[in-house]
Design a protein around this motif. Structure first.
Motif, PDB file in Angstrom:
ATOM      1  N   PRO A 116       0.795  -1.235   0.000  1.00 50.42           N
ATOM      2  CA  PRO A 116       0.000   0.000   0.000  1.00 50.42           C
ATOM      3  C   PRO A 116       0.826   1.284   0.000  1.00 50.42           C
ATOM      4  O   PRO A 116       0.338   2.330  -0.440  1.00 50.42           O
ATOM      5  N   SER A 117       2.054   1.243   0.499  1.00 55.09           N
ATOM      6  CA  SER A 117       2.863   2.464   0.530  1.00 55.09           C
ATOM      7  C   SER A 117       3.134   3.003  -0.872  1.00 55.09           C
ATOM      8  O   SER A 117       3.363   4.211  -1.043  1.00 55.09           O
ATOM      9  N   GLU A 118       3.116   2.131  -1.886  1.00 52.75           N
ATOM     10  CA  GLU A 118       3.314   2.607  -3.263  1.00 52.75           C
ATOM     11  C   GLU A 118       2.134   3.458  -3.713  1.00 52.75           C
ATOM     12  O   GLU A 118       2.312   4.490  -4.368  1.00 52.75           O
ATOM     13  N   LEU A 119       0.923   3.040  -3.366  1.00 55.13           N
ATOM     14  CA  LEU A 119      -0.256   3.853  -3.667  1.00 55.13           C
ATOM     15  C   LEU A 119      -0.213   5.155  -2.874  1.00 55.13           C
ATOM     16  O   LEU A 119      -0.610   6.215  -3.382  1.00 55.13           O
ATOM     17  N   ALA A 120       0.287   5.090  -1.637  1.00 50.56           N
ATOM     18  CA  ALA A 120       0.360   6.280  -0.786  1.00 50.56           C
ATOM     19  C   ALA A 120       1.254   7.352  -1.412  1.00 50.56           C
ATOM     20  O   ALA A 120       0.951   8.548  -1.327  1.00 50.56           O
ATOM     21  N   LYS A 121       2.342   6.946  -2.040  1.00 51.33           N
ATOM     22  CA  LYS A 121       3.240   7.913  -2.682  1.00 51.33           C
ATOM     23  C   LYS A 121       2.506   8.677  -3.781  1.00 51.33           C
ATOM     24  O   LYS A 121       2.580   9.915  -3.849  1.00 51.33           O
ATOM     25  N   LEU A 122       1.809   7.950  -4.636  1.00 51.98           N
ATOM     26  CA  LEU A 122       1.099   8.582  -5.751  1.00 51.98           C
ATOM     27  C   LEU A 122      -0.028   9.478  -5.245  1.00 51.98           C
ATOM     28  O   LEU A 122      -0.203  10.608  -5.729  1.00 51.98           O
ATOM     29  N   SER A 123      -0.790   9.000  -4.267  1.00 52.88           N
ATOM     30  CA  SER A 123      -1.913   9.784  -3.763  1.00 52.88           C
ATOM     31  C   SER A 123      -1.426  11.059  -3.073  1.00 52.88           C
ATOM     32  O   SER A 123      -2.057  12.118  -3.190  1.00 52.88           O
ATOM     33  N   LEU A 124      -0.293  10.977  -2.374  1.00 51.15           N
ATOM     34  CA  LEU A 124       0.245  12.158  -1.708  1.00 51.15           C
ATOM     35  C   LEU A 124       0.687  13.206  -2.727  1.00 51.15           C
ATOM     36  O   LEU A 124       0.500  14.411  -2.525  1.00 51.15           O
ATOM     37  N   ILE A 125       1.264  12.753  -3.833  1.00 53.63           N
ATOM     38  CA  ILE A 125       1.659  13.686  -4.901  1.00 53.63           C
ATOM     39  C   ILE A 125       0.428  14.410  -5.450  1.00 53.63           C
ATOM     40  O   ILE A 125       0.427  15.639  -5.617  1.00 53.63           O
ATOM     41  N   LEU A 126      -0.646  13.676  -5.713  1.00 53.39           N
ATOM     42  CA  LEU A 126      -1.853  14.279  -6.271  1.00 53.39           C
ATOM     43  C   LEU A 126      -2.507  15.256  -5.293  1.00 53.39           C
ATOM     44  O   LEU A 126      -2.889  16.376  -5.671  1.00 53.39           O
ATOM     45  N   VAL A 127      -2.633  14.850  -4.037  1.00 51.06           N
ATOM     46  CA  VAL A 127      -3.316  15.681  -3.044  1.00 51.06           C
ATOM     47  C   VAL A 127      -2.530  16.957  -2.750  1.00 51.06           C
ATOM     48  O   VAL A 127      -3.083  18.067  -2.752  1.00 51.06           O
ATOM     49  N   LEU A 128      -1.240  16.826  -2.490  1.00 57.12           N
ATOM     50  CA  LEU A 128      -0.440  18.004  -2.166  1.00 57.12           C
ATOM     51  C   LEU A 128      -0.292  18.934  -3.374  1.00 57.12           C
ATOM     52  O   LEU A 128      -0.256  20.164  -3.211  1.00 57.12           O
ATOM     53  N   SER A 129      -0.192  18.375  -4.573  1.00 54.08           N
ATOM     54  CA  SER A 129      -0.082  19.220  -5.770  1.00 54.08           C
ATOM     55  C   SER A 129      -1.317  20.098  -5.928  1.00 54.08           C
ATOM     56  O   SER A 129      -1.217  21.294  -6.235  1.00 54.08           O
ATOM     57  N   ARG A 130      -2.485  19.523  -5.694  1.00 57.83           N
ATOM     58  CA  ARG A 130      -3.715  20.309  -5.799  1.00 57.83           C
ATOM     59  C   ARG A 130      -3.804  21.349  -4.682  1.00 57.83           C
ATOM     60  O   ARG A 130      -4.160  22.503  -4.923  1.00 57.83           O
ATOM     61  N   TRP A 131      -3.483  20.947  -3.455  1.00 57.12           N
ATOM     62  CA  TRP A 131      -3.602  21.870  -2.313  1.00 57.12           C
ATOM     63  C   TRP A 131      -2.627  23.039  -2.469  1.00 57.12           C
ATOM     64  O   TRP A 131      -2.998  24.197  -2.299  1.00 57.12           O
ATOM     65  N   LEU A 132      -1.371  22.734  -2.780  1.00 60.30           N
ATOM     66  CA  LEU A 132      -0.350  23.779  -2.861  1.00 60.30           C
ATOM     67  C   LEU A 132      -0.601  24.730  -4.028  1.00 60.30           C
ATOM     68  O   LEU A 132      -0.320  25.927  -3.932  1.00 60.30           O
ATOM     69  N   SER A 133      -1.104  24.207  -5.143  1.00 60.46           N
ATOM     70  CA  SER A 133      -1.309  25.045  -6.330  1.00 60.46           C
ATOM     71  C   SER A 133      -2.385  26.105  -6.118  1.00 60.46           C
ATOM     72  O   SER A 133      -2.476  27.057  -6.890  1.00 60.46           O
ATOM     73  N   ARG A 134      -3.196  25.958  -5.071  1.00 58.28           N
ATOM     74  CA  ARG A 134      -4.274  26.900  -4.812  1.00 58.28           C
ATOM     75  C   ARG A 134      -3.967  27.852  -3.659  1.00 58.28           C
ATOM     76  O   ARG A 134      -4.844  28.562  -3.188  1.00 58.28           O
ATOM     77  N   ARG A 135      -2.730  27.847  -3.193  1.00 61.20           N
ATOM     78  CA  ARG A 135      -2.319  28.728  -2.115  1.00 61.20           C
ATOM     79  C   ARG A 135      -1.006  29.407  -2.444  1.00 61.20           C
ATOM     80  O   ARG A 135      -0.199  28.879  -3.198  1.00 61.20           O
ATOM     81  N   GLU A 136      -0.786  30.546  -1.817  1.00 60.17           N
ATOM     82  CA  GLU A 136       0.442  31.301  -2.028  1.00 60.17           C
ATOM     83  C   GLU A 136       1.488  30.895  -0.994  1.00 60.17           C
ATOM     84  O   GLU A 136       1.166  30.751   0.187  1.00 60.17           O
ATOM     85  N   PRO A 137       2.737  30.701  -1.404  1.00 56.88           N
ATOM     86  CA  PRO A 137       3.797  30.345  -0.458  1.00 56.88           C
ATOM     87  C   PRO A 137       4.323  31.579   0.267  1.00 56.88           C
ATOM     88  O   PRO A 137       3.972  32.707  -0.073  1.00 56.88           O
ATOM     89  N   GLY A 138       5.167  31.337   1.246  1.00 57.09           N
ATOM     90  CA  GLY A 138       5.851  32.449   1.895  1.00 57.09           C
ATOM     91  C   GLY A 138       5.769  32.425   3.399  1.00 57.09           C
ATOM     92  O   GLY A 138       6.772  32.495   4.084  1.00 57.09           O
ATOM     93  N   ARG A 139       4.556  32.330   3.978  1.00 54.06           N
ATOM     94  CA  ARG A 139       4.404  32.351   5.415  1.00 54.06           C
ATOM     95  C   ARG A 139       4.763  30.992   6.016  1.00 54.06           C
ATOM     96  O   ARG A 139       4.306  29.962   5.546  1.00 54.06           O
ATOM     97  N   ILE A 140       5.536  31.025   7.077  1.00 53.92           N
ATOM     98  CA  ILE A 140       6.025  29.781   7.651  1.00 53.92           C
ATOM     99  C   ILE A 140       4.885  28.940   8.220  1.00 53.92           C
ATOM    100  O   ILE A 140       4.947  27.706   8.220  1.00 53.92           O
ATOM    101  N   PHE A 141       3.801  29.608   8.684  1.00 50.55           N
ATOM    102  CA  PHE A 141       2.665  28.848   9.214  1.00 50.55           C
ATOM    103  C   PHE A 141       1.853  28.196   8.089  1.00 50.55           C
ATOM    104  O   PHE A 141       1.009  27.342   8.350  1.00 50.55           O
ATOM    105  N   GLY A 142       2.124  28.600   6.857  1.00 54.86           N
ATOM    106  CA  GLY A 142       1.423  27.998   5.731  1.00 54.86           C
ATOM    107  C   GLY A 142       1.826  26.558   5.470  1.00 54.86           C
ATOM    108  O   GLY A 142       1.175  25.856   4.696  1.00 54.86           O
ATOM    109  N   TYR A 143       2.910  26.103   6.120  1.00 54.15           N
ATOM    110  CA  TYR A 143       3.353  24.722   5.930  1.00 54.15           C
ATOM    111  C   TYR A 143       2.602  23.745   6.830  1.00 54.15           C
ATOM    112  O   TYR A 143       2.735  22.535   6.679  1.00 54.15           O
TER     113      TYR A 143
END
Length: 359
Positions: free
Chosen positions: A106-133
């Protein structure tokens, strides 16, 4: 559901060629390294399934696949919990689900799903603030925690590298990265003290195999002997004494690079490294050619995942990293790993193909 019109000219065929060459070289080497014909034919079967899965993915649109992120993320969490309850233990880690004729990691599926989820979340927010992580780290924490509990230190490290690479691509300031690196360095000794004794010994011996030559360092020492004995041009296909006489353990997966080096020598080993270099170069170019941040993040995530596993696997065989159980992507035996590497590369090709289309 409307299927997208597929233009073959929209694909990066140099990527397809490099992937095919690495995979073909892996199958040829595995034919010599496999301890039984069943291992080789099992890999052939998974090769067909993996290629068909990557091709089938191309009949979907970028938006359709990217929308599956949270669904796959939830499924991976369920499977990671299931593997802790009823998984099969291999080499001290409960990381596999026994599904009858096949074993699923299952960890192989977890890698792919994490890439998809974080890519979508990060692409809709602005970087910069340390609390944004906080949010992306909280998203990644359950997956990392469950894989660590197995315990699968190699898989946990890959997931952590994926998270860091996505954050850096997102625009995380270098000062924040350096602060995080410093905190990690401070915490490492304390974390090391809380590891199981066998895990501590594995890490120590991994960086100094000669400290336990007849015990935990035996695998890496035999691997280094095999690599060195290959010389410039190698001993010939199927003629490696270290690998063929059984001195190199796990030669079909963890230490298959040693088999290649012994049989094909320095020239063969460097040729494989050049192919991997071309693979990472093409993925990097594909990411740069994408206008949408989400698309770039997905390709960078796939590239970092594969590149780190290559680096660690080869590092283990030459005594520069502790044994982690990470396969050599596209090359060594491992059905689940091969399947998800192909699906991940298929996903990268898909988002690059649709980089100019709002699909």
């Amino acid at each position: 559901m409307t299927l997208p019109r597929i233009s073959l000219l929209a694909y990066d065929w140099s990527l397809v060629m490099v992937v095919g060459l690495i995979h073909l070289a892996g199958l040829v080497t595995l034919r010599s390294a496999a301890p039984s014909p069943a291992v080789f034919f099992n890999q052939l079967m998974f090769s067909g399934v993996a290629v068909m899965a990557a091709v089938a993915l191309q009949f979907l649109s970028r938006r359709q696949v990217q929308s599956w992120g949270w669904l796959l993320y939830g499924l991976s969490l369920v499977l990671l919990v299931a593997v802790l309850v009823m998984g099969r233990e291999v080499n001290g880690a409960r990381a596999w689900l026994d599904l009858g004729p096949v074993n699923f990691q299952p960890s192989e599926l977890a890698k792919l799903s994490l890439i998809l989820v974080l890519s979508r979340w990060l692409s809709r927010r602005e970087p910069g603030r340390i609390f944004g992580y906080a949010a992306p780290l909280l998203i990644a924490a359950p997956v990392l925690g469950l894989v660590l509990i197995e315990p699968d230190l190699g898989g946990t490290t890959v997931l952590a590298v994926i998270v860091v690479s996505l954050l850096l691509t997102w625009g995380m300031p270098m000062r924040h990265f350096l602060v995080g690196l410093a905190l990690l360095g401070i915490a490492a000794p304390f974390a090391f003290q809380h590891l199981e004794p066998y895990q501590q010994q594995r890490i120590i011996v991994g960086f100094n195999p000669e400290s336990d030559p007849q015990g935990k360092g035996y695998q890496q020492i035999q691997s280094m002997i095999a690599i060195g004995s290959g010389g410039l041009l190698g001993k010939g296909y199927g003629q490696g004494t270290q690998s063929q006489l059984g001195y190199v353990p796990e030669k079909q997966n963890d230490f298959i690079f040693a088999v290649l080096s012994e049989e094909w020598g320095f020239v063969g080993a460097v040729s494989l490294l050049v192919l991997y270099g071309l693979l990472f170069f093409r993925l990097a170019r594909m990411a740069l050619e994408c206008n949408r941040l989400e698309d770039r993040l997905i390709i960078v995530g796939v590239c970092s995942m594969i590149a780190f596993q290559v680096m660690v696997n080869i590092g283990v065989t030459i005594g520069m990293a502790p044994v982690t159980g990470l396969t050599l992507p596209l090359f060594s035996a491992g059905g689940t790993s091969l399947l998800f590497v192909y699906v991940s590369l298929g996903l990268a090709a898909l988002v690059h193909r649709d980089r100019y289309r709002d699909l």
